[in-house]
Design a protein around this motif. Structure first.
Motif, PDB file in Angstrom:
ATOM      1  N   GLN A   1      33.982  12.295  10.828  1.00 19.32           N
ATOM      2  CA  GLN A   1      32.604  12.557  10.409  1.00 19.32           C
ATOM      3  C   GLN A   1      32.216  11.676   9.226  1.00 19.32           C
ATOM      4  N   LYS A   2      33.119  11.506   8.268  1.00 20.43           N
ATOM      5  CA  LYS A   2      32.830  10.633   7.123  1.00 20.43           C
ATOM      6  C   LYS A   2      32.581   9.201   7.589  1.00 20.43           C
ATOM      7  N   ARG A   3      33.410   8.726   8.509  1.00 17.73           N
ATOM      8  CA  ARG A   3      33.238   7.369   9.029  1.00 17.73           C
ATOM      9  C   ARG A   3      31.910   7.245   9.775  1.00 17.73           C
ATOM     10  N   THR A   4      31.588   8.252  10.582  1.00 12.95           N
ATOM     11  CA  THR A   4      30.327   8.245  11.329  1.00 12.95           C
ATOM     12  C   THR A   4      29.138   8.264  10.377  1.00 12.95           C
ATOM     13  N   ASP A   5      29.195   9.111   9.354  1.00 16.51           N
ATOM     14  CA  ASP A   5      28.119   9.177   8.365  1.00 16.51           C
ATOM     15  C   ASP A   5      27.947   7.840   7.656  1.00 16.51           C
ATOM     16  N   PHE A   6      29.057   7.226   7.275  1.00 18.31           N
ATOM     17  CA  PHE A   6      29.009   5.924   6.604  1.00 18.31           C
ATOM     18  C   PHE A   6      28.377   4.867   7.512  1.00 18.31           C
ATOM     19  N   GLU A   7      28.803   4.823   8.779  1.00 22.54           N
ATOM     20  CA  GLU A   7      28.254   3.852   9.725  1.00 22.54           C
ATOM     21  C   GLU A   7      26.764   4.075   9.943  1.00 22.54           C
ATOM     22  N   ASN A   8      26.345   5.336  10.025  1.00 21.38           N
ATOM     23  CA  ASN A   8      24.921   5.637  10.185  1.00 21.38           C
ATOM     24  C   ASN A   8      24.132   5.205   8.953  1.00 21.38           C
ATOM     25  N   SER A   9      24.650   5.478   7.767  1.00 19.53           N
ATOM     26  CA  SER A   9      23.982   5.059   6.524  1.00 19.53           C
ATOM     27  C   SER A   9      23.875   3.545   6.452  1.00 19.53           C
ATOM     28  N   LEU A  10      24.942   2.870   6.802  1.00 18.72           N
ATOM     29  CA  LEU A  10      24.944   1.407   6.785  1.00 18.72           C
ATOM     30  C   LEU A  10      23.910   0.856   7.765  1.00 18.72           C
ATOM     31  N   ARG A  11      23.846   1.451   8.956  1.00 15.95           N
ATOM     32  CA  ARG A  11      22.869   1.026   9.966  1.00 15.95           C
ATOM     33  C   ARG A  11      21.439   1.250   9.452  1.00 15.95           C
ATOM     34  N   GLU A  12      21.203   2.402   8.819  1.00 11.53           N
ATOM     35  CA  GLU A  12      19.878   2.696   8.266  1.00 11.53           C
ATOM     36  C   GLU A  12      19.517   1.711   7.154  1.00 11.53           C
ATOM     37  N   MET A  13      20.483   1.416   6.284  1.00 15.27           N
ATOM     38  CA  MET A  13      20.229   0.475   5.189  1.00 15.27           C
ATOM     39  C   MET A  13      19.909  -0.918   5.724  1.00 15.27           C
ATOM     40  N   LYS A  14      20.618  -1.329   6.753  1.00 14.73           N
ATOM     41  CA  LYS A  14      20.349  -2.633   7.356  1.00 14.73           C
ATOM     42  C   LYS A  14      18.950  -2.679   7.956  1.00 14.73           C
ATOM     43  N   GLU A  15      18.556  -1.588   8.598  1.00 11.12           N
ATOM     44  CA  GLU A  15      17.232  -1.522   9.208  1.00 11.12           C
ATOM     45  C   GLU A  15      16.140  -1.554   8.132  1.00 11.12           C
ATOM     46  N   ILE A  16      16.341  -0.809   7.061  1.00 12.37           N
ATOM     47  CA  ILE A  16      15.372  -0.809   5.960  1.00 12.37           C
ATOM     48  C   ILE A  16      15.271  -2.205   5.354  1.00 12.37           C
ATOM     49  N   THR A  17      16.406  -2.843   5.144  1.00 11.16           N
ATOM     50  CA  THR A  17      16.414  -4.204   4.598  1.00 11.16           C
ATOM     51  C   THR A  17      15.701  -5.163   5.541  1.00 11.16           C
ATOM     52  N   ARG A  18      15.985  -5.037   6.841  1.00  6.20           N
ATOM     53  CA  ARG A  18      15.332  -5.914   7.823  1.00  6.20           C
ATOM     54  C   ARG A  18      13.819  -5.740   7.778  1.00  6.20           C
ATOM     55  N   LYS A  19      13.364  -4.488   7.709  1.00  9.60           N
ATOM     56  CA  LYS A  19      11.928  -4.223   7.667  1.00  9.60           C
ATOM     57  C   LYS A  19      11.289  -4.740   6.382  1.00  9.60           C
ATOM     58  N   ASN A  20      12.017  -4.675   5.283  1.00  7.12           N
ATOM     59  CA  ASN A  20      11.472  -5.064   3.981  1.00  7.12           C
ATOM     60  C   ASN A  20      11.755  -6.513   3.605  1.00  7.12           C
ATOM     61  N   LEU A  21      12.453  -7.232   4.441  1.00  2.00           N
ATOM     62  CA  LEU A  21      12.822  -8.613   4.120  1.00  2.00           C
ATOM     63  C   LEU A  21      11.610  -9.495   3.810  1.00  2.00           C
ATOM     64  N   PRO A  22      10.518  -9.419   4.552  1.00  2.00           N
ATOM     65  CA  PRO A  22       9.361 -10.253   4.193  1.00  2.00           C
ATOM     66  C   PRO A  22       8.836  -9.959   2.779  1.00  2.00           C
ATOM     67  N   ILE A  23       8.819  -8.690   2.411  1.00  2.00           N
ATOM     68  CA  ILE A  23       8.358  -8.317   1.065  1.00  2.00           C
ATOM     69  C   ILE A  23       9.334  -8.823   0.017  1.00  2.00           C
ATOM     70  N   LEU A  24      10.633  -8.634   0.274  1.00  2.00           N
ATOM     71  CA  LEU A  24      11.655  -9.093  -0.668  1.00  2.00           C
ATOM     72  C   LEU A  24      11.632 -10.621  -0.807  1.00  2.00           C
ATOM     73  N   ARG A  25      11.459 -11.290   0.307  1.00  2.00           N
ATOM     74  CA  ARG A  25      11.402 -12.755   0.285  1.00  2.00           C
ATOM     75  C   ARG A  25      10.180 -13.214  -0.538  1.00  2.00           C
ATOM     76  N   ASN A  26       9.044 -12.571  -0.344  1.00  3.08           N
ATOM     77  CA  ASN A  26       7.834 -12.901  -1.078  1.00  3.08           C
ATOM     78  C   ASN A  26       8.044 -12.677  -2.587  1.00  3.08           C
ATOM     79  N   GLN A  27       8.694 -11.570  -2.936  1.00  2.00           N
ATOM     80  CA  GLN A  27       8.980 -11.278  -4.346  1.00  2.00           C
ATOM     81  C   GLN A  27       9.906 -12.351  -4.932  1.00  2.00           C
ATOM     82  N   PHE A  28      10.869 -12.783  -4.144  1.00  4.88           N
ATOM     83  CA  PHE A  28      11.777 -13.838  -4.597  1.00  4.88           C
ATOM     84  C   PHE A  28      10.998 -15.122  -4.903  1.00  4.88           C
ATOM     85  N   TYR A  29      10.106 -15.519  -3.998  1.00  5.07           N
ATOM     86  CA  TYR A  29       9.327 -16.743  -4.232  1.00  5.07           C
ATOM     87  C   TYR A  29       8.451 -16.613  -5.485  1.00  5.07           C
ATOM     88  N   ASN A  30       7.871 -15.424  -5.685  1.00  4.59           N
ATOM     89  CA  ASN A  30       7.085 -15.200  -6.914  1.00  4.59           C
ATOM     90  C   ASN A  30       7.971 -15.325  -8.154  1.00  4.59           C
TER      91      ASN A  30
END
Length: 177
Positions: free
Chosen positions: A124-153
C-alpha cells in the motif's frame, strides 16, 4: 485487494494455505497456484500477483531460483518463502534473491497473518507513493507552460544566477539549449 500466488510441490500444503488463511479479510485474493517453481514462472506474467508465497525446495526450479527470476523481471512483486529448512545458507540465499520474509514450517497461522499484514502495508505504501508521483508529474505537466513563462521572466529580469541557467533550460526543455 492484493493478488497472491501460491507455490508448493505438496498439494496438501497448497490446499491448507488456501483454506486456513482468511485471505480476503487480510486484503488478498488468490490469483493462482502452482506445484513447481517452473510452472509458477510460466504463470506469473499472466496473473501479475503482488505477492508470491513459495516453498524453497522443489524439483526443476527451487523457490530461491524463482525468487531470483521474480526479482530480476518483476521487482515490485513481493516474495515470501516458507520452508522446512532452517539453515542459514538457505535464508541468506533467499535474502540475496530479494525475498522479504523467510518462514519455517510448520508456520503458525498467526505468524503468517502478521507477515501478510506487514506485506499489505508495504504494498500500500508503494502504491500510494506511485500514485502521488503520477499526480505530481501530471500537475507539473499541466503547469509547465506557466513555469516556463515564469522562468523566462526571471531570466529577463536577471533573477536567476548565471550558473543555474543551464539547469533551468534543461528542466524546461527550452529550445535555447
Amino acid at each position: 485487494m492484493y493478488k497472491v500466488f501460491l507455490v508448493d510441490d505438496e498439494p496438501v500444503v497448497l490446499e491448507s494455505m488456501k483454506t486456513v488463511i482468511e485471505w480476503e479479510y487480510l486484503g488478498f485474493t488468490i490469483c493462482g497456484e502452482a506445484e513447481s517453481g517452473e510452472e509458477a514462472w510460466g504463470l506469473l506474467d499472466k496473473c501479475r500477483p503482488d505477492l508470491v508465497i513459495t516453498d524453497v525446495m522443489m524439483a526443476q526450479m527451487s523457490g530461491i531460483e524463482l525468487a531470483e527470476h521474480i526479482n530480476l523481471h518483476f521487482p515490485d512483486m513481493e516474495v515470501i518463502i516458507i520452508s522446512g529448512y532452517d539453515e542459514f545458507d538457505f535464508v541468506r540465499s533467499a535474502m540475496q534473491a530479494g525475498v522479504v520474509e523467510y518462514l519455517t514450517k510448520p508456520t503458525e497461522k498467526r505468524e503468517l497473518e502478521r507477515v501478510l499484514k506487514k506485506i499489505a502495508r508495504r504494498i500500500q505504501k508503494r502504491t500510494d507513493f506511485e500514485n502521488s508521483l503520477r499526480e505530481m508529474k501530471e500537475i507539473t505537466r499541466k503547469n509547465l507552460p506557466i513555469l516556463r513563462n515564469q522562468f523566462y521572466n526571471d531570466l529577463m529580469n536577471q533573477i536567476i544566477a548565471e550558473e543555474e541557467i543551464p539547469t533551468h533550460l534543461n528542466y524546461y526543455a527550452s529550445p535555447l539549449t
